[in-house]
Enzyme design. Structure first.
Site, PDB file in Angstrom:
ATOM      1  N   THR A   1      -5.857  -0.525   4.535  1.00 55.58           N
ATOM      2  CA  THR A   1      -6.923   0.340   4.760  1.00 55.58           C
ATOM      3  C   THR A   1      -8.412   0.133   4.087  1.00 55.58           C
ATOM      4  O   THR A   1      -7.955  -0.665   2.847  1.00 55.58           O
ATOM      5  CB  THR A   1      -6.784   1.841   4.514  1.00 55.58           C
ATOM      6  OG1 THR A   1      -6.392   2.311   3.255  1.00 55.58           O
ATOM      7  CG2 THR A   1      -5.593   2.566   5.270  1.00 55.58           C
ATOM      8  N   ILE A   2      -9.415   0.515   4.401  1.00 55.40           N
ATOM      9  CA  ILE A   2     -10.513   0.412   3.507  1.00 55.40           C
ATOM     10  C   ILE A   2     -10.784   1.782   2.981  1.00 55.40           C
ATOM     11  O   ILE A   2     -10.695   2.582   3.787  1.00 55.40           O
ATOM     12  CB  ILE A   2     -11.907  -0.168   4.173  1.00 55.40           C
ATOM     13  CG1 ILE A   2     -13.008  -0.228   3.332  1.00 55.40           C
ATOM     14  CG2 ILE A   2     -12.116   0.494   5.603  1.00 55.40           C
ATOM     15  CD1 ILE A   2     -14.325  -0.890   3.941  1.00 55.40           C
ATOM     16  N   SER A   3     -10.578   2.214   1.729  1.00 54.01           N
ATOM     17  CA  SER A   3     -10.753   3.326   1.171  1.00 54.01           C
ATOM     18  C   SER A   3     -12.080   3.769   1.407  1.00 54.01           C
ATOM     19  O   SER A   3     -13.203   3.264   1.562  1.00 54.01           O
ATOM     20  CB  SER A   3     -10.758   3.148  -0.545  1.00 54.01           C
ATOM     21  OG  SER A   3      -9.437   2.710  -0.649  1.00 54.01           O
TER      22      SER A   3
ATOM     23  N   HIS B   1     -14.236   4.098  -3.865  1.00 49.01           N
ATOM     24  CA  HIS B   1     -14.788   2.796  -4.237  1.00 49.01           C
ATOM     25  C   HIS B   1     -15.633   2.856  -5.332  1.00 49.01           C
ATOM     26  O   HIS B   1     -15.904   2.253  -6.338  1.00 49.01           O
ATOM     27  CB  HIS B   1     -15.357   1.779  -2.904  1.00 49.01           C
ATOM     28  CG  HIS B   1     -14.277   1.102  -2.167  1.00 49.01           C
ATOM     29  ND1 HIS B   1     -14.476   1.075  -0.898  1.00 49.01           N
ATOM     30  CD2 HIS B   1     -13.161   0.676  -2.627  1.00 49.01           C
ATOM     31  CE1 HIS B   1     -13.460   0.204  -0.385  1.00 49.01           C
ATOM     32  NE2 HIS B   1     -12.645  -0.011  -1.361  1.00 49.01           N
TER      33      HIS B   1
ATOM     34  N   SER C   1     -10.395  -5.616   2.997  1.00 50.13           N
ATOM     35  CA  SER C   1     -11.726  -5.757   3.821  1.00 50.13           C
ATOM     36  C   SER C   1     -12.613  -6.721   2.968  1.00 50.13           C
ATOM     37  O   SER C   1     -13.356  -7.438   3.721  1.00 50.13           O
ATOM     38  CB  SER C   1     -12.089  -4.480   4.007  1.00 50.13           C
ATOM     39  OG  SER C   1     -12.963  -4.044   3.069  1.00 50.13           O
TER      40      SER C   1
ATOM     41  N   GLU D   1      -4.555 -11.004  -1.928  1.00 52.00           N
ATOM     42  CA  GLU D   1      -4.027 -10.265  -0.836  1.00 52.00           C
ATOM     43  C   GLU D   1      -2.741 -11.015  -0.711  1.00 52.00           C
ATOM     44  O   GLU D   1      -2.316 -12.196  -1.037  1.00 52.00           O
ATOM     45  CB  GLU D   1      -4.784 -10.474   0.434  1.00 52.00           C
ATOM     46  CG  GLU D   1      -5.606  -9.101   0.597  1.00 52.00           C
ATOM     47  CD  GLU D   1      -4.911  -8.121   0.676  1.00 52.00           C
ATOM     48  OE1 GLU D   1      -3.556  -8.059   1.014  1.00 52.00           O
ATOM     49  OE2 GLU D   1      -5.397  -6.649   0.663  1.00 52.00           O
TER      50      GLU D   1
ATOM     51  N   ASP E   1       1.063 -12.702  -4.874  1.00 50.53           N
ATOM     52  CA  ASP E   1       1.674 -11.220  -5.265  1.00 50.53           C
ATOM     53  C   ASP E   1       0.650 -10.861  -6.373  1.00 50.53           C
ATOM     54  O   ASP E   1       0.936 -11.046  -7.581  1.00 50.53           O
ATOM     55  CB  ASP E   1       3.099 -11.647  -5.614  1.00 50.53           C
ATOM     56  CG  ASP E   1       3.744 -10.196  -5.685  1.00 50.53           C
ATOM     57  OD1 ASP E   1       3.274  -8.968  -5.783  1.00 50.53           O
ATOM     58  OD2 ASP E   1       5.016 -10.155  -5.930  1.00 50.53           O
ATOM     59  N   GLY E   2      -0.293 -10.048  -5.889  1.00 49.94           N
ATOM     60  CA  GLY E   2      -1.040  -9.467  -7.084  1.00 49.94           C
ATOM     61  C   GLY E   2      -0.453  -8.626  -7.880  1.00 49.94           C
ATOM     62  O   GLY E   2      -0.755  -8.403  -9.115  1.00 49.94           O
TER      63      GLY E   2
END
Length: 235
Positions: free
Chosen positions: A58-60, A65, A94, A115, A149-150
């Protein structure tokens, strides 16, 4: 007050967030005004609400933000302590927040969005390229998107430092992962939603601060609902 902040334009949304006290710092307001959310949200971009962007991401909501940027602002803005800010955006999605933070780090700073799958990395990069300002940041290397892998942080090839002055995590982690914490600079701050239990009903925002001597302090803030920070989907 979030539900009263939606608008029919980017300026209207950001000014409403500022008027309603959801953005408090004028520097943050000005950075958000520069970035058109319509380039990043697939529909109703000027609603103060989260939206799906595909790939279980999703975009928060804009007010979330804004809160993240204000929490990290002392470590994002160029200063004597951080003359060339280095910011890591884990779960950049996004690319919206990556772009906003790139507006704030100054000409010598860098924001790297990480990502876990290639299509999301390409989505953020493509969204940023929709504007002249975004393209300039990408071409200059002030904003970059990577696949990895963040949870393990990120070491940017060719950079002298492996430390990040600010780390933003855009998905709920099961814990404050040790490798991310190791890569947090001293001083530095991490903004991270942590799922306090397996039900996904116990998520809270945590500020993880590391002082100049390396001492770590974790502060629990307000409850949230984020998608989980997970492994990449199996092919």
């Amino acid at each position: 007050m979030a539900w009263r902040s939606s608008s029919g334009s980017n300026r209207g949304l950001i000014e409403n967030l500022y008027r309603n006290g959801l953005i408090k710092d004028t520097r943050v307001r000005d950075a958000f005004l520069t970035v058109d959310r319509a380039h990043y949200a697939p529909s109703i971009p000027y609603d103060d609400s989260p939206q799906p962007i595909g790939h279980h991401a999703t975009i928060s909501a804009p007010h979330m933000h804004a809160n993240a940027v204000e929490a990290l602002l002392p470590y994002i803005l160029p200063s004597d302590a951080h003359p060339t800010p280095r910011v890591l955006d884990v779960g950049s999605g996004s690319g919206y927040l990556t772009h906003v933070m790139a507006e704030l780090v100054g000409p010598n700073g860098v924001v790297v969005g990480v990502e876990h799958i290639e299509p999301l990395k390409e989505l953020g990069e493509g969204n940023m390229a929709k504007s002249k300002e975004g393209r300039a940041f990408l071409e200059a290397g002030r904003a970059r998107f990577r696949v990895g892998d963040g949870r393990k942080g990120w070491v940017e090839e060719g950079e002298e430092s492996e430390k990040w002055d600010a780390i933003h995590v855009g998905a709920a982690a099961a814990e404050v992962h040790a490798q991310m914490l190791e890569q947090l600079n001293a001083p530095g701050r991490m903004f991270i939603p942590v799922d306090d239990d397996i039900s996904q009903l116990g998520q809270h925002i945590w500020w993880v601060d590391k002082d100049k001597d390396g001492k770590v302090t974790k502060t629990k803030h307000y409850p949230v609902r984020y998608v989980p920070l997970t492994d990449a989907p199996k092919k």
